[in-house]
Design a protein around this motif. Structure first.
Motif, PDB file in Angstrom:
ATOM      1  N   SER A 127       0.829  -1.203   0.000  1.00  0.00           N
ATOM      2  CA  SER A 127       0.000   0.000   0.000  1.00  0.00           C
ATOM      3  C   SER A 127       0.867   1.259   0.000  1.00  0.00           C
ATOM      4  CB  SER A 127      -0.921  -0.004   1.224  1.00  0.00           C
ATOM      5  OG  SER A 127      -1.667   1.178   1.289  1.00  0.00           O
ATOM      6  N   SER A 161      -2.751 -10.018  -5.282  1.00  0.00           N
ATOM      7  CA  SER A 161      -4.075  -9.584  -4.825  1.00  0.00           C
ATOM      8  C   SER A 161      -3.984  -8.314  -3.980  1.00  0.00           C
ATOM      9  CB  SER A 161      -4.783 -10.699  -4.054  1.00  0.00           C
ATOM     10  OG  SER A 161      -4.111 -10.992  -2.857  1.00  0.00           O
ATOM     11  N   LYS A 162      -2.920  -8.189  -3.201  1.00  0.00           N
ATOM     12  CA  LYS A 162      -2.732  -6.959  -2.415  1.00  0.00           C
ATOM     13  C   LYS A 162      -2.473  -5.774  -3.331  1.00  0.00           C
ATOM     14  CE  LYS A 162      -3.294  -8.566   1.705  1.00  0.00           C
ATOM     15  NZ  LYS A 162      -4.457  -8.195   2.481  1.00  0.00           N
ATOM     16  N   GLN A 164      -5.764  -4.894  -4.823  1.00  0.00           N
ATOM     17  CA  GLN A 164      -6.622  -4.340  -3.770  1.00  0.00           C
ATOM     18  C   GLN A 164      -6.279  -2.882  -3.473  1.00  0.00           C
ATOM     19  OE1 GLN A 164      -6.283  -6.514  -0.100  1.00  0.00           O
ATOM     20  NE2 GLN A 164      -7.459  -5.015   1.063  1.00  0.00           N
ATOM     21  N   TYR A 165      -4.999  -2.545  -3.425  1.00  0.00           N
ATOM     22  CA  TYR A 165      -4.594  -1.198  -3.043  1.00  0.00           C
ATOM     23  C   TYR A 165      -4.489  -0.233  -4.219  1.00  0.00           C
ATOM     24  CZ  TYR A 165      -3.621  -3.260   1.477  1.00  0.00           C
ATOM     25  OH  TYR A 165      -3.739  -3.906   2.680  1.00  0.00           O
ATOM     26  N   GLY A 201      -9.178  -0.738  -7.030  1.00  0.00           N
ATOM     27  CA  GLY A 201      -8.956  -2.091  -6.544  1.00  0.00           C
ATOM     28  C   GLY A 201     -10.194  -2.853  -6.139  1.00  0.00           C
ATOM     29  N   SER A 202     -11.108  -2.223  -5.401  1.00  0.00           N
ATOM     30  CA  SER A 202     -12.289  -2.961  -4.945  1.00  0.00           C
ATOM     31  C   SER A 202     -13.185  -3.334  -6.115  1.00  0.00           C
ATOM     32  CB  SER A 202     -13.062  -2.151  -3.904  1.00  0.00           C
ATOM     33  OG  SER A 202     -13.438  -0.900  -4.432  1.00  0.00           O
ATOM     34  N   GLY A 246     -11.324  -6.133  -8.097  1.00  0.00           N
ATOM     35  CA  GLY A 246     -11.362  -7.371  -7.326  1.00  0.00           C
ATOM     36  C   GLY A 246     -12.731  -8.028  -7.344  1.00  0.00           C
TER      37      GLY A 246
END
Length: 167
Positions: free
Chosen positions: A23, A94-95, A98-99, A103-104, A107
């Motif tokens: 992040s 995936s991190k 996500q960041y 990302g959301s 995902g």
């Protein structure tokens, strides 16, 4: 499958530990993100390799602990060990996804599409090949998921704004 679950449980906490640094790399620049991702991909792959080797070596003994016909699944268990590598590589990817800025949303879409693909693939493969079809579906879907995540991560890397560029 229980042996693979043991491996996932043993390496999953790494996903929590790597999140903050990935992040933070988004607030800096592409080179920082690249170095952080390389570091964690190598670390997770190494840990997955060690875990897979240990569990692969003791798979027969673990299955014999169940005192049932689980030993018949030993060849399939060895084939499923590839998912430990896949899981290890997927954690940093995936991190990163996500960041990222979207990302959301990315995902959520990725999860829905892969889930639908898995349902269709399992319906076809299990009916046609039985237990072998289930193993092919189990490993294959995870391989496809990782390939998609690699493509998405590369796109994010190329197009994401970093640090002062984002302001």
């Amino acid at each position: 499958s229980s042996i693979i679950s043991l491996a996932f449980i043993s390496i999953a906490p790494i996903g929590i530990l790597i999140g903050p640094e990935i992040s933070a790399a988004f607030t800096q620049n592409k080179e920082t993100l690249k170095q952080v991702m390389k570091k964690y991909l190598l670390l997770c792959f190494s840990i997955a390799f060690i875990t897979m080797s240990i569990l692969g070596f003791f798979a027969k003994e673990i299955l014999l602990l169940y005192q049932s016909n689980f030993i018949d699944a030993l060849p399939y268990t060895y084939a499923c060990l590839i998912n430990i590598f896949i899981f290890g590589v997927s954690m940093p990817l995936s991190k990163m996804i996500q960041y990222s800025y979207h990302g959301s949303e990315i995902g959520a879409k990725l999860t829905i599409y892969v889930l639908l693909l898995q349902i269709v693939a399992c319906e076809i493969l299990i009916h046609r090949f039985g237990l072998l079809g289930a193993v092919i579906c189990y490993v294959g879907i995870n391989v496809i998921y990782n390939i998609i995540m690699i493509i998405v991560a590369l796109r994010i890397y190329r197009h994401e704004t970093f640090g002062s560029q984002a302001i």
